[in-house]
Design a protein around this motif. Structure first.
Motif, mmCIF file in Angstrom:
data_model
loop_
_atom_site.group_PDB
_atom_site.id
_atom_site.type_symbol
_atom_site.label_atom_id
_atom_site.label_comp_id
_atom_site.label_asym_id
_atom_site.label_seq_id
_atom_site.Cartn_x
_atom_site.Cartn_y
_atom_site.Cartn_z
ATOM 1 N N GLY A 124 -8.456 -0.409 -9.460
ATOM 2 C CA GLY A 124 -7.561 -0.601 -10.047
ATOM 3 C C GLY A 124 -6.858 -1.353 -10.544
ATOM 4 O O GLY A 124 -7.575 -1.827 -11.376
ATOM 5 N N ASN A 125 -5.311 -2.184 -10.628
ATOM 6 C CA ASN A 125 -5.210 -3.205 -11.303
ATOM 7 C C ASN A 125 -4.601 -4.056 -9.867
ATOM 8 O O ASN A 125 -3.890 -4.654 -10.766
ATOM 9 C CB ASN A 125 -3.975 -2.444 -12.654
ATOM 10 C CG ASN A 125 -3.186 -1.893 -11.995
ATOM 11 O OD1 ASN A 125 -2.786 -1.487 -11.166
ATOM 12 N ND2 ASN A 125 -2.548 -1.423 -12.574
ATOM 13 N N LEU A 126 -4.659 -4.064 -9.515
ATOM 14 C CA LEU A 126 -4.113 -4.875 -7.759
ATOM 15 C C LEU A 126 -5.162 -5.659 -7.961
ATOM 16 O O LEU A 126 -6.320 -5.485 -7.347
ATOM 17 C CB LEU A 126 -3.040 -4.448 -7.267
ATOM 18 C CG LEU A 126 -1.723 -3.874 -7.964
ATOM 19 C CD1 LEU A 126 -1.213 -3.106 -6.704
ATOM 20 C CD2 LEU A 126 -0.901 -5.378 -8.070
ATOM 21 N N ALA A 127 -4.877 -6.909 -7.628
ATOM 22 C CA ALA A 127 -5.927 -7.694 -6.353
ATOM 23 C C ALA A 127 -6.498 -6.919 -5.178
ATOM 24 O O ALA A 127 -4.843 -7.448 -5.016
ATOM 25 C CB ALA A 127 -5.707 -9.168 -6.587
ATOM 26 N N LEU A 128 -6.942 -7.399 -4.698
ATOM 27 C CA LEU A 128 -7.365 -5.898 -3.330
ATOM 28 C C LEU A 128 -8.396 -7.696 -2.358
ATOM 29 O O LEU A 128 -8.817 -8.034 -2.993
ATOM 30 C CB LEU A 128 -7.881 -5.671 -3.354
ATOM 31 C CG LEU A 128 -9.349 -4.662 -4.215
ATOM 32 C CD1 LEU A 128 -10.478 -4.857 -3.247
ATOM 33 C CD2 LEU A 128 -9.047 -3.191 -4.360
ATOM 34 N N LYS A 129 -8.202 -7.446 -1.131
ATOM 35 C CA LYS A 129 -9.436 -8.093 -0.179
ATOM 36 C C LYS A 129 -9.719 -6.454 -0.009
ATOM 37 O O LYS A 129 -9.101 -5.655 0.244
ATOM 38 C CB LYS A 129 -8.936 -8.631 0.747
ATOM 39 C CG LYS A 129 -7.423 -8.080 1.510
ATOM 40 C CD LYS A 129 -6.644 -9.567 2.137
ATOM 41 C CE LYS A 129 -4.801 -8.412 2.942
ATOM 42 N NZ LYS A 129 -4.842 -9.868 3.816
ATOM 43 N N VAL A 156 -12.399 -0.124 3.257
ATOM 44 C CA VAL A 156 -10.953 0.036 3.467
ATOM 45 C C VAL A 156 -10.563 -1.743 2.741
ATOM 46 O O VAL A 156 -11.223 -2.524 2.577
ATOM 47 C CB VAL A 156 -10.221 0.125 5.343
ATOM 48 C CG1 VAL A 156 -10.593 1.537 5.830
ATOM 49 C CG2 VAL A 156 -10.999 -1.197 5.304
ATOM 50 N N ALA A 157 -9.205 -0.970 1.694
ATOM 51 C CA ALA A 157 -8.882 -2.069 1.207
ATOM 52 C C ALA A 157 -6.948 -2.117 0.912
ATOM 53 O O ALA A 157 -6.881 -1.148 1.723
ATOM 54 C CB ALA A 157 -9.248 -2.264 -0.470
ATOM 55 N N THR A 158 -6.855 -3.404 0.708
ATOM 56 C CA THR A 158 -5.337 -3.846 1.496
ATOM 57 C C THR A 158 -5.116 -4.412 0.036
ATOM 58 O O THR A 158 -6.431 -5.275 -0.343
ATOM 59 C CB THR A 158 -4.160 -4.594 2.195
ATOM 60 O OG1 THR A 158 -3.412 -4.158 2.229
ATOM 61 C CG2 THR A 158 -5.172 -4.950 2.746
ATOM 62 N N GLN A 159 -3.812 -4.963 -0.889
ATOM 63 C CA GLN A 159 -3.463 -5.856 -1.565
ATOM 64 C C GLN A 159 -3.996 -7.138 -1.098
ATOM 65 O O GLN A 159 -3.444 -8.443 -0.144
ATOM 66 C CB GLN A 159 -1.705 -6.252 -1.691
ATOM 67 C CG GLN A 159 -1.826 -4.212 -2.488
ATOM 68 C CD GLN A 159 0.183 -4.960 -2.875
ATOM 69 O OE1 GLN A 159 0.269 -3.402 -2.183
ATOM 70 N NE2 GLN A 159 0.553 -5.526 -3.817
ATOM 71 N N ASP A 160 -3.989 -7.959 -1.481
ATOM 72 C CA ASP A 160 -4.686 -9.567 -1.502
ATOM 73 C C ASP A 160 -3.412 -10.131 -2.495
ATOM 74 O O ASP A 160 -2.471 -9.960 -3.353
ATOM 75 C CB ASP A 160 -5.561 -9.554 -1.990
ATOM 76 C CG ASP A 160 -5.701 -11.757 -1.660
ATOM 77 O OD1 ASP A 160 -5.963 -11.791 -0.735
ATOM 78 O OD2 ASP A 160 -7.077 -12.184 -2.404
ATOM 79 N N THR A 161 -3.030 -11.230 -1.428
ATOM 80 C CA THR A 161 -2.064 -12.165 -1.933
ATOM 81 C C THR A 161 -1.984 -13.352 -3.782
ATOM 82 O O THR A 161 -2.724 -14.369 -3.776
ATOM 83 C CB THR A 161 -1.904 -13.740 -0.901
ATOM 84 O OG1 THR A 161 -2.972 -14.128 -0.811
ATOM 85 C CG2 THR A 161 -0.803 -13.148 -0.087
ATOM 86 N N VAL A 162 -2.045 -12.226 -4.491
ATOM 87 C CA VAL A 162 -2.532 -12.962 -5.802
ATOM 88 C C VAL A 162 -1.479 -12.523 -7.166
ATOM 89 O O VAL A 162 -0.831 -13.598 -7.594
ATOM 90 C CB VAL A 162 -4.131 -12.056 -6.300
ATOM 91 C CG1 VAL A 162 -4.395 -12.461 -7.997
ATOM 92 C CG2 VAL A 162 -5.013 -13.367 -5.325
#
Length: 405
Positions: free
Chosen positions: A98-103, A178-184
């Motif tokens: 995708g186009n969002l940073a993730l953790k 499993v992934a979620t958004q990172d604070t970037v």
């Protein structure tokens, strides 16, 4: 007529004309000089969070749906576990598609077999530098469209494992990321707007722990619970205030309808809001238990989803149920006297004394009229003021849809 008289008449005429103008202007609006200027706004594009497990040597090849297999030093999968051995899976990479940073985290699930053998094995994530991190505490991070280094899962059997593990086996081991958004990424004030983003739960055990802890919980894949044991300990319970986002379903085991202590897919003991898509909700299977039971004075608000229970989709034992949207159905009782009559239900005594309430402002109810049923006696009406029911025939079923008047 002298010049003075002419001047006076002209003056009176001018004053009269001025008076008429004032009269005509009364009750009208004045126009002012105006101007406008505008500029374009760039396109608003929502971010896309997407993650994949790919082959370490051919990153275009997704490993979704593959079975995780441990191998020995000769890459053979024909191995036997014994105390002290260590085996690894083939290498893989995590791809941010995708186009969002993730953790992200990795979990092993779908395991069937012997629990004692499972307890004797410690699983770790090993990176390209050979560093091993316990699977339960590992967390990776990827920039948008990024790729991890080569990873593999390592299993080590405890040297102290005893005879209780002999001849036992584990099967159907699968790896889930499993992934979620990172604070970037930044909003107008900085990158911390998504610092509380939570991971979706990936297994029945994770779900049970998350429900007990409360907070925001996301279910992005169907989770089949294994809580068929007839005990209070085995229950799936929301114990603290929770927002439950159901993109997929919680599916409880068949035949829980035979239980006396654990006969509900989801017990709600704290204030809860369920936000569900059309593919999300609760499914209790065949001869299943109730879908949801509201207890301890909790308020449950349901916004969307599909809820199917054995005899009852949602019951209020003590508390308040608010339904704004969703589809509700139940496996009817064999006795036609009861049939679908308790699809939405309250404990009778609690309903009579006001400790159990149902407020319906939307949703579709299959073969159950929420405005006129016998759940709490003839003519029971759970529909809120200002709303009505519109019936629709679908084959042999009747769908009762709640809408505003």
């Amino acid at each position: 007529m002298n010049e003075s008289t002419k001047t006076k008449k002209a003056l009176r005429g001018s004053l009269f004309a001025l008076f008429l103008c004032i009269v005509l202007l009364i009750g009208t609006t004045f126009a002012w000089f105006t101007d406008t200027a505008s500029t374009g706004v760039n396109k608003i594009q929502a971010g896309n969070l997407k993650v994949d497990i790919v082959d370490a040597t051919n990153t275009a090849k997704s490993l979704k749906g593959d079975t995780l297999k441990f191998t020995d030093v000769n890459n053979s999968t024909d191995i036997l576990w014994e105390p002290g051995v260590t085996f690894n899976t083939p290498a893989f990479k995590i791809k941010n598609a995708g186009n969002l940073a993730l953790k992200y985290k990795l979990t092993l699930n779908g395991v069937t077999g012997d629990q004692e053998l499972l307890d004797a094995i410690t699983f770790s994530v090993v990176d390209e530098n050979g560093k091993a991190v316990n699977l339960d505490t590992f967390e990776g991070k990827l920039a948008k469209e990024g790729m991890s280094g080569a990873l593999y899962i390592q299993g080590h059997m405890d040297e102290a494992a005893g005879n209780e593990c002999q001849g036992k086996s584990l099967e159907s081991l699968s790896l889930t990321v499993v992934a979620t958004q990172d604070t970037v990424e930044n909003d107008s004030f900085g990158p911390d707007y998504d610092k509380n983003a939570t991971y979706p739960v990936a297994s029945a055990s994770e779900l049970k722990t998350a429900l007990n802890n409360g907070g925001t919980i996301s279910v992005t894949k169907d989770i089949k619970t294994n809580n068929s044991e007839d005990s209070a300990v085995a229950r799936m319970v929301i114990s603290n205030p929770t927002t439950l986002n159901l993109d997929k379903k919680i599916i409880s085991p068949d035949n829980m309808g035979n239980n006396s202590k654990n006969f509900v897919a989801l017990y709600v003991e704290a204030n809860t809001t369920i936000n569900a898509t059309k593919n999300g909700g609760i499914d209790t299977g065949n001869n299943g238990g109730y879908g949801i039971n509201v207890m301890n004075g909790a308020t449950l608000t349901i916004n969307g989803g599909y809820y199917y229970g054995g005899g009852t989709a949602v019951q209020v034992q003590e508390g308040t149920l608010i339904i704004n949207d969703g589809t509700f159905a139940c496996e009817p009782y064999d006795n036609p006297t009861y049939g679908y009559n308790f699809q939405i239900n309250c404990i009778d005594s609690a309903y009579k004394n006001g400790a159990a309430k149902v407020i319906i402002k939307g949703g579709t109810f299959i073969n159950f009229d929420p405005s006129n049923n016998t759940a709490e006696g003839a003519g029971t009406n759970f529909v809120a003021d200002g709303y009505k029911v519109v019936p629709e025939t679908h084959g042999t079923d009747t769908y009762y849809k709640v809408v505003k008047k």
